[in-house]
Design an enzyme around this catalytic site. Structure first.
Site, mmCIF file in Angstrom:
data_model
loop_
_atom_site.group_PDB
_atom_site.id
_atom_site.type_symbol
_atom_site.label_atom_id
_atom_site.label_comp_id
_atom_site.label_asym_id
_atom_site.label_seq_id
_atom_site.Cartn_x
_atom_site.Cartn_y
_atom_site.Cartn_z
ATOM 1 N N TYR A 1 33.536 37.920 25.704
ATOM 2 C CA TYR A 1 33.529 38.668 26.971
ATOM 3 C C TYR A 1 34.651 39.702 26.980
ATOM 4 C CZ TYR A 1 34.912 39.665 31.798
ATOM 5 O OH TYR A 1 35.315 40.300 32.951
ATOM 6 N N HIS B 1 40.862 29.467 24.191
ATOM 7 C CA HIS B 1 41.266 29.570 25.604
ATOM 8 C C HIS B 1 42.600 30.308 25.771
ATOM 9 C CE1 HIS B 1 41.213 27.048 29.584
ATOM 10 N NE2 HIS B 1 41.349 28.352 29.807
ATOM 11 N N THR C 1 38.919 44.203 33.405
ATOM 12 C CA THR C 1 39.597 42.915 33.551
ATOM 13 C C THR C 1 40.931 42.875 32.815
ATOM 14 O OG1 THR C 1 39.404 40.597 32.896
ATOM 15 C CG2 THR C 1 38.175 42.151 31.583
ATOM 16 N N LYS D 1 34.430 43.841 27.132
ATOM 17 C CA LYS D 1 35.045 44.659 28.188
ATOM 18 C C LYS D 1 36.060 45.631 27.581
ATOM 19 C CE LYS D 1 34.537 44.501 32.119
ATOM 20 N NZ LYS D 1 33.580 45.132 33.061
ATOM 21 N N ASP E 1 38.583 21.404 25.660
ATOM 22 C CA ASP E 1 39.019 22.748 26.036
ATOM 23 C C ASP E 1 37.992 23.813 25.652
ATOM 24 O OD1 ASP E 1 40.682 24.620 27.094
ATOM 25 O OD2 ASP E 1 42.362 24.248 25.743
ATOM 26 N N ASN F 1 39.616 36.977 40.329
ATOM 27 C CA ASN F 1 39.240 37.077 41.741
ATOM 28 C C ASN F 1 38.696 35.738 42.238
ATOM 29 O OD1 ASN F 1 38.059 40.380 42.587
ATOM 30 N ND2 ASN F 1 39.547 39.856 41.040
HETATM 31 P P1 NAD Z 1 29.130 38.842 38.442
HETATM 32 O O1 NAD Z 1 28.705 38.192 37.178
HETATM 33 O O2 NAD Z 1 29.260 38.020 39.678
HETATM 34 O O3 NAD Z 1 28.089 40.025 38.819
HETATM 35 C C1 NAD Z 1 27.611 40.918 37.859
HETATM 36 C C2 NAD Z 1 26.492 41.735 38.500
HETATM 37 O O4 NAD Z 1 26.034 42.672 37.532
HETATM 38 C C3 NAD Z 1 25.287 40.904 38.923
HETATM 39 O O5 NAD Z 1 24.822 41.329 40.185
HETATM 40 C C4 NAD Z 1 24.251 41.202 37.850
HETATM 41 O O6 NAD Z 1 22.913 41.080 38.301
HETATM 42 C C5 NAD Z 1 24.604 42.642 37.495
HETATM 43 N N1 NAD Z 1 24.169 43.002 36.134
HETATM 44 C C6 NAD Z 1 24.370 42.311 34.989
HETATM 45 N N2 NAD Z 1 23.806 42.966 33.951
HETATM 46 C C7 NAD Z 1 23.273 44.104 34.463
HETATM 47 C C8 NAD Z 1 22.578 45.201 33.873
HETATM 48 N N3 NAD Z 1 22.312 45.234 32.558
HETATM 49 N N4 NAD Z 1 22.176 46.205 34.676
HETATM 50 C C9 NAD Z 1 22.430 46.162 36.021
HETATM 51 N N5 NAD Z 1 23.062 45.142 36.613
HETATM 52 C C10 NAD Z 1 23.489 44.130 35.848
HETATM 53 O O7 NAD Z 1 30.462 39.602 38.102
HETATM 54 P P2 NAD Z 1 31.776 39.808 38.995
HETATM 55 O O8 NAD Z 1 32.630 38.628 38.873
HETATM 56 O O9 NAD Z 1 31.365 40.298 40.320
HETATM 57 O O10 NAD Z 1 32.477 40.986 38.173
HETATM 58 C C11 NAD Z 1 32.142 42.357 38.431
HETATM 59 C C12 NAD Z 1 32.930 43.235 37.493
HETATM 60 O O11 NAD Z 1 34.331 43.011 37.685
HETATM 61 C C13 NAD Z 1 32.669 42.954 36.006
HETATM 62 O O12 NAD Z 1 32.650 44.179 35.325
HETATM 63 C C14 NAD Z 1 33.853 42.108 35.580
HETATM 64 O O13 NAD Z 1 34.137 42.306 34.213
HETATM 65 C C15 NAD Z 1 34.947 42.670 36.460
HETATM 66 N N6 NAD Z 1 36.040 41.741 36.796
HETATM 67 C C16 NAD Z 1 35.760 40.503 37.300
HETATM 68 C C17 NAD Z 1 36.818 39.662 37.674
HETATM 69 C C18 NAD Z 1 36.571 38.291 38.266
HETATM 70 O O14 NAD Z 1 37.513 37.535 38.445
HETATM 71 N N7 NAD Z 1 35.350 37.932 38.607
HETATM 72 C C19 NAD Z 1 38.134 40.081 37.507
HETATM 73 C C20 NAD Z 1 38.367 41.352 36.957
HETATM 74 C C21 NAD Z 1 37.306 42.174 36.631
HETATM 75 O O1 DAU Z 2 41.064 37.444 34.479
HETATM 76 C C1 DAU Z 2 39.920 38.070 34.977
HETATM 77 C C2 DAU Z 2 38.710 37.275 34.572
HETATM 78 O O2 DAU Z 2 38.714 36.093 35.348
HETATM 79 C C3 DAU Z 2 37.400 38.033 34.776
HETATM 80 O O3 DAU Z 2 37.388 39.162 33.936
HETATM 81 C C4 DAU Z 2 36.204 37.137 34.451
HETATM 82 O O4 DAU Z 2 34.994 37.819 34.721
HETATM 83 C C5 DAU Z 2 36.296 35.899 35.312
HETATM 84 O O5 DAU Z 2 35.248 35.020 34.983
HETATM 85 C C6 DAU Z 2 37.651 35.205 35.130
HETATM 86 O O6 DAU Z 2 37.751 34.645 33.797
HETATM 87 P P1 DAU Z 2 38.377 33.180 33.565
HETATM 88 O O7 DAU Z 2 37.859 32.653 32.297
HETATM 89 O O8 DAU Z 2 39.852 33.179 33.769
HETATM 90 O O9 DAU Z 2 37.717 32.431 34.844
HETATM 91 P P2 DAU Z 2 37.029 30.992 35.009
HETATM 92 O O10 DAU Z 2 36.815 30.798 36.464
HETATM 93 O O11 DAU Z 2 35.880 30.804 34.093
HETATM 94 O O12 DAU Z 2 38.191 30.024 34.535
HETATM 95 C C7 DAU Z 2 39.458 30.035 35.161
HETATM 96 C C8 DAU Z 2 40.329 29.016 34.437
HETATM 97 O O13 DAU Z 2 39.807 27.701 34.721
HETATM 98 C C9 DAU Z 2 40.316 29.158 32.939
HETATM 99 O O14 DAU Z 2 41.598 28.840 32.417
HETATM 100 C C10 DAU Z 2 39.298 28.118 32.479
HETATM 101 C C11 DAU Z 2 39.448 27.025 33.506
HETATM 102 N N1 DAU Z 2 38.226 26.245 33.795
HETATM 103 C C12 DAU Z 2 37.087 26.925 34.109
HETATM 104 C C13 DAU Z 2 35.921 26.246 34.368
HETATM 105 C C14 DAU Z 2 34.657 26.993 34.701
HETATM 106 C C15 DAU Z 2 38.260 24.854 33.786
HETATM 107 O O15 DAU Z 2 39.307 24.239 33.522
HETATM 108 N N2 DAU Z 2 37.105 24.188 34.056
HETATM 109 C C16 DAU Z 2 35.928 24.822 34.326
HETATM 110 O O16 DAU Z 2 34.900 24.137 34.537
#
Ligand code: NAD
Ligand code: DAU
Length: 391
Positions: A175, A310, A149, A179, A306, A205
């Site tokens: 978190y 953050h 991330t 990572k 907040d 994403n």
């Molecule tokens: P997510 O939380 O939706 O999914 C995580 C998955 O990992 C789930 O299916 C869960 O069951 C599995 N998991 C958790 N612990 C586990 C374990 N101990 N063994 C096996 N499986 C396990 O996460 P996501 O949003 O799909 O993110 C996937 C990856 O991408 C993560 O490594 C995250 O750090 C990275 N990432 C996410 C974002 C984002 O915006 N969501 C952005 C950049 C990077």
């Molecule tokens: O930047 C990549 C990361 O993006 C990933 O590594 C993380 O797994 C993913 O969860 C995401 O992290 P953020 O903390 O940026 O995402 P989130 O959707 O939780 O929040 C996005 C922004 O919105 C952040 O500034 C917090 C704000 N927020 C979030 C929630 C859930 C709110 O204002 N209200 C809310 O209820």
């Protein structure tokens, strides 16, 4: 990069042995699995623990495809992981499995250290010993792709340039720290043991199958039910949004053509304040659900306390990925967000199935203490316009 690895060059993936995906039942993982199996790309083994964030229903459409194998298990289970390498002899690992939600990491960091740090360590050890056991072409083509991330880089002020691959690590949340630790482990396994690994650091994403604890799906789910849309702080924090299908295409490019030992930043160049994002979601819902009793949905916005620590702004410089590997995102934020809102409207049963008792407990835990006693519904348009200056 060590000399040992320099000779490997770039190797085009072949199709005779599977790839091993971890966390493939989560948001990005399931999009990756579905995209992979939709093409002529060979077999895939998915190891997932099925935590609250993992949902086998995401993969129902591929569960009977012979190229797909699902394994219910934990990446921290070293015996299981070693057996999987031995049995399936994967040509690559794509490591998604993680605890991924910042707010959960603030309230309960333990699972983040366990899965993100210990789990990655376990996987690296197994991959290392498997890689060492290989010979010839099989060894040359093996890759370990670690999906990480942009949060490892910390936070930006409005005038800072976007994160690039040399930006120093400065993680601010549990978190992000977990990572960052996992990224450092991968780096060390490349340099010390010659594991042919690559790290990607991606921005926020959004898209189908995202669990409704994250900003965009939470806002859609709440707005459809006429619930408050909780905006943290002043809502002027900036994120750089990427449609999930563009992330999965970037990962395939890195897997096929990325250089061992390198880091690639992935991002779509879509910086938006949270208030802008929430406003766009509300306007799309106004348009797509014209009979909603809650129109205009923007009236549901409620500012709440907040998030501690953050991060103010993230932005990704993806020029290395674009220049070296020729990757480009397909979706603009406007087209991607429309697709996403439409998907959630067409898949209300999916949302209902994941917003069970445990989800309600999480909502209570994360939001009830946050609400200021006299939180009011606010007119946000002025604040949204002000937020544009944050970029
Ligand atoms: P997510 O939380 O939706 O999914 C995580 C998955 O990992 C789930 O299916 C869960 O069951 C599995 N998991 C958790 N612990 C586990 C374990 N101990 N063994 C096996 N499986 C396990 O996460 P996501 O949003 O799909 O993110 C996937 C990856 O991408 C993560 O490594 C995250 O750090 C990275 N990432 C996410 C974002 C984002 O915006 N969501 C952005 C950049 C990077
Ligand atoms: O930047 C990549 C990361 O993006 C990933 O590594 C993380 O797994 C993913 O969860 C995401 O992290 P953020 O903390 O940026 O995402 P989130 O959707 O939780 O929040 C996005 C922004 O919105 C952040 O500034 C917090 C704000 N927020 C979030 C929630 C859930 C709110 O204002 N209200 C809310 O209820």
């Amino acid at each position: 990069m060590s000399d040992r690895l320099r000779d490997y060059g770039t190797i085009r993936a072949t199709q005779d042995s599977p790839i091993l995906v971890t966390g493939g039942a989560g948001f990005i993982g399931s999009n990756f699995v579905l995209d992979w199996l939709a093409g002529d790309r060979g077999a895939l083994v998915n190891l997932d623990k099925l935590t609250y964030a993992g949902n086998p229903a995401n993969l129902a459409s591929v569960q009977n495809i012979h190229r797909y194998t699902f394994v219910h298990g934990d990446i921290c289970d070293s015996t299981l992981v070693a057996e999987l390498f031995e049995k399936h002899r994967p040509r690559a690992v794509i490591h998604f499995a993680a605890e991924s939600h910042v707010d959960r990491s603030i309230l309960r960091p333990e699972a983040f250290l366990k899965t993100n740090v210990d789990g990655t360590f376990t996987l690296l050890q197994a991959a290392r010993s498997y890689h060492d056991s290989l010979a010839g072409e099989e060894q040359k083509r093996f890759r370990f792709l670690h999906v990480s991330t942009d949060e490892v880089y910390g936070t930006l002020s409005p005038e800072d340039p976007a994160f690039h691959e040399e930006t120093p690590y400065a993680p601010n949340s549990p978190y992000a720290a977990s990572k960052a630790a996992s990224d450092h482990l991968v780096r060390a396994w490349v340099h010390t043991y010659g594991l042919p690994a690559i790290v990607t650091n991606c921005s926020n994403n959004y898209g189908p199958y995202q669990f409704p604890e994250k900003l965009i799906p939470l806002m859609i789910a709440n707005a459809l039910q006429g619930k408050a849309l909780p905006v943290y702080g002043d809502g002027l924090q900036v994120r750089d949004w990427l449609y999930v299908g563009d992330h999965t295409s970037a990962l395939r490019a890195v897997l096929e053509r990325g250089r061992i030992g390198e880091t690639y930043n992935i991002g779509g160049g879509n910086q938006r304040s949270n208030l802008e994002v929430v406003t766009m979601v509300c306007e799309l819902l106004d348009e797509l659900v014209p009979k909603s009793a809650f129109r205009p949905h923007l009236q549901l916005v409620k500012y709440v306390t907040d998030r501690p620590g953050h991060d103010r702004r993230y932005a990704i410089d993806a020029r290395k990925l674009e220049g070296e590997l020729g990757w480009r995102p397909n979706e603009s934020f406007e087209t991607g967000l429309r697709k996403t809102v439409e998907w959630y409207l067409e898949n209300t049963a999916w949302v209902d199935s994941v917003t069970s008792g445990a989800y309600q407990q999480w909502m209570e835990q994360n939001y009830s203490a946050r609400e200021p006693g006299n939180a009011t519904t606010v007119e946000t348009r002025g604040a949204v316009d002000a937020g544009k200056g944050a970029r």
